[in-house]
Design an enzyme around this catalytic site. Sequence first.
Site, PDB file in Angstrom:
ATOM      1  N   LYS A  63      70.361  -5.051  19.209  1.00 43.73           N
ATOM      2  CA  LYS A  63      71.138  -3.868  19.290  1.00 43.73           C
ATOM      3  C   LYS A  63      72.479  -3.865  19.699  1.00 43.73           C
ATOM      4  CE  LYS A  63      66.923  -1.287  20.657  1.00 43.73           C
ATOM      5  NZ  LYS A  63      66.294  -0.448  21.695  1.00 43.73           N
ATOM      6  N   ARG A 146      65.639  -7.887  37.616  1.00 48.26           N
ATOM      7  CA  ARG A 146      65.398  -9.238  38.109  1.00 48.26           C
ATOM      8  C   ARG A 146      66.711  -9.943  38.307  1.00 48.26           C
ATOM      9  NH1 ARG A 146      60.668 -10.470  34.261  1.00 48.26           N
ATOM     10  NH2 ARG A 146      62.104  -9.455  32.847  1.00 48.26           N
ATOM     11  N   THR A 147      67.631 -10.312  37.270  1.00 41.41           N
ATOM     12  CA  THR A 147      68.940 -10.899  37.546  1.00 41.41           C
ATOM     13  C   THR A 147      69.849  -9.951  38.154  1.00 41.41           C
ATOM     14  OG1 THR A 147      68.162 -11.908  35.377  1.00 41.41           O
ATOM     15  CG2 THR A 147      70.464 -12.547  36.362  1.00 41.41           C
TER      16      THR A 147
END
Length: 422
Positions: A63, A146-147
């Site tokens: 994308k 998460r990061t």
Amino acid sequence: MKRFAVIGKPVAHSKSPQMFNRFFRNKGIDAVYTRIASKNLKDALKTCRLLNIDGINATMPFKKELLETVDFASDEAKGVDGVNTVVFGNQLKGHNTDIYGALMPLKKRLKSLKDKKILIIGAGGAARAALYAYKKENAICYLSNRTYEKGREQAKKFGAYVVLFEKINSILREIDIICYTIPVKIDLDISQIKPSAIFFTAIYNQHFFKEECKKKGIIYIPGEEWLIEQGKVACSLFGFDCKNGFPDSILDKAKPKNRIALIGFMGSGKSTAGKLLAKKLDYQFIDLDKSIEKGEGKGIPEIFNNFGESYFRNLEYRYLSELKDKNRIVLATGGGIVESQYCFDMLKDYFFNIFLCGNPEDFFRRTENSSRPLRKGSNFFINLYRKRKDKYLMLSDLILNSSIYTPEEISDIIYYEFCKVL
Ligand SMILES: Nc1ncnc2c1ncn2[C@@H]1O[C@H](COP(=O)(O)OP(=O)(O)O)[C@@H](O)[C@H]1O
Ligand SMILES: O=C(O)C1=C[C@@H](OP(=O)(O)O)[C@@H](O)[C@H](O)C1
Ligand SMILES: [Mg+2]
């Protein structure tokens, strides 16, 4: 006929073909929607050009790169930093319809998103579309990823608050809407969510937290709704009137994944790549031409010479019928299998069909020293290719470009796709 496809890596799991083809069938539209597998975006676009594709949807990881590739991008696509829909013409026009996937299912249920506290979990393409959509509606957005760094960067860009992933459960009590965009289940304590909250997910092939939400009386909006709403807008961009007849669910008529047929023109490499693929998957390899030759005790040129083409087509149907209940097989069909409606229908119903497309000039060269009875002059060959090209397209569940990839690469890509969907 109009031609559409979804591209991505992996892409074999995509339910867009079911959705679009159902719409085309409902409305009697002469169009087809399939999947193109590739190693990268450039190869996928090359294949689109080869097949005269009119429009595509893109899934991960293409994308962002697609935004940089198109000739024109809508403000929404620029805002989200990603393109998921491209309309082909002299120019490539890129759009982002994920925004509507993120927005419409909520708008159907709530009068307004203004001042709603929305927690977006994840920081990928879907999360960016959600942030863009909800900020425009003046919601108060929180983002957790998460990061942490990636999450903080996205949150900052869209004016959202960033929440430490480890602290996610401690803010759930205040949240009105959770927008879940990651493809794995995390340690989320649903009991902390208030009963009036909505849990909305972008993931449609898993139902994370559905049961937990049900138990607590929390409204759960499945990812299917996201897929449908973004698809409906894409479909309008493709030039169709989608007010009526667009499917409101994706009934999953599962395609057999352990009965694979390779389809395509002579010389596209069905027999060569098929053998390699079967070995990789530890499936039985069957070459329909070889089965016929063995069963009839005659070579294909002899069958054509003595009995004619239609006799051969009947044999193909008979030998194909014997395989429709077999499992764990890779079948290399003959290039003319699509000439018979019976074979076409049987493949459609009983096999996962992988179309090896490519340039007919390559196919002609590759078959130079062979005894294929229908490899007459190059004009005849190319005309026959043109006549059959769309039939392969209509039958295909997945397409690979054999003018770009070697048989080894083709079997690797298919193996990768199957490991992701099986
Ligand atoms: N992807 C490819 N790239 C280059 N050559 C190929 C490729 N696939 C097949 N070939 C060669 O083309 C010829 C025809 O391949 P084959 O597998 O018999 O095609 P099909 O069964 O589709 O007619 C063989 O010599 C094969 O080695
Ligand atoms: O295209 C065709 O009509 C044919 C293709 C051949 O198989 P390949 O596609 O493996 O060459 C073989 O079945 C026969 O010569 C007819
Ligand atoms: Mg063959």
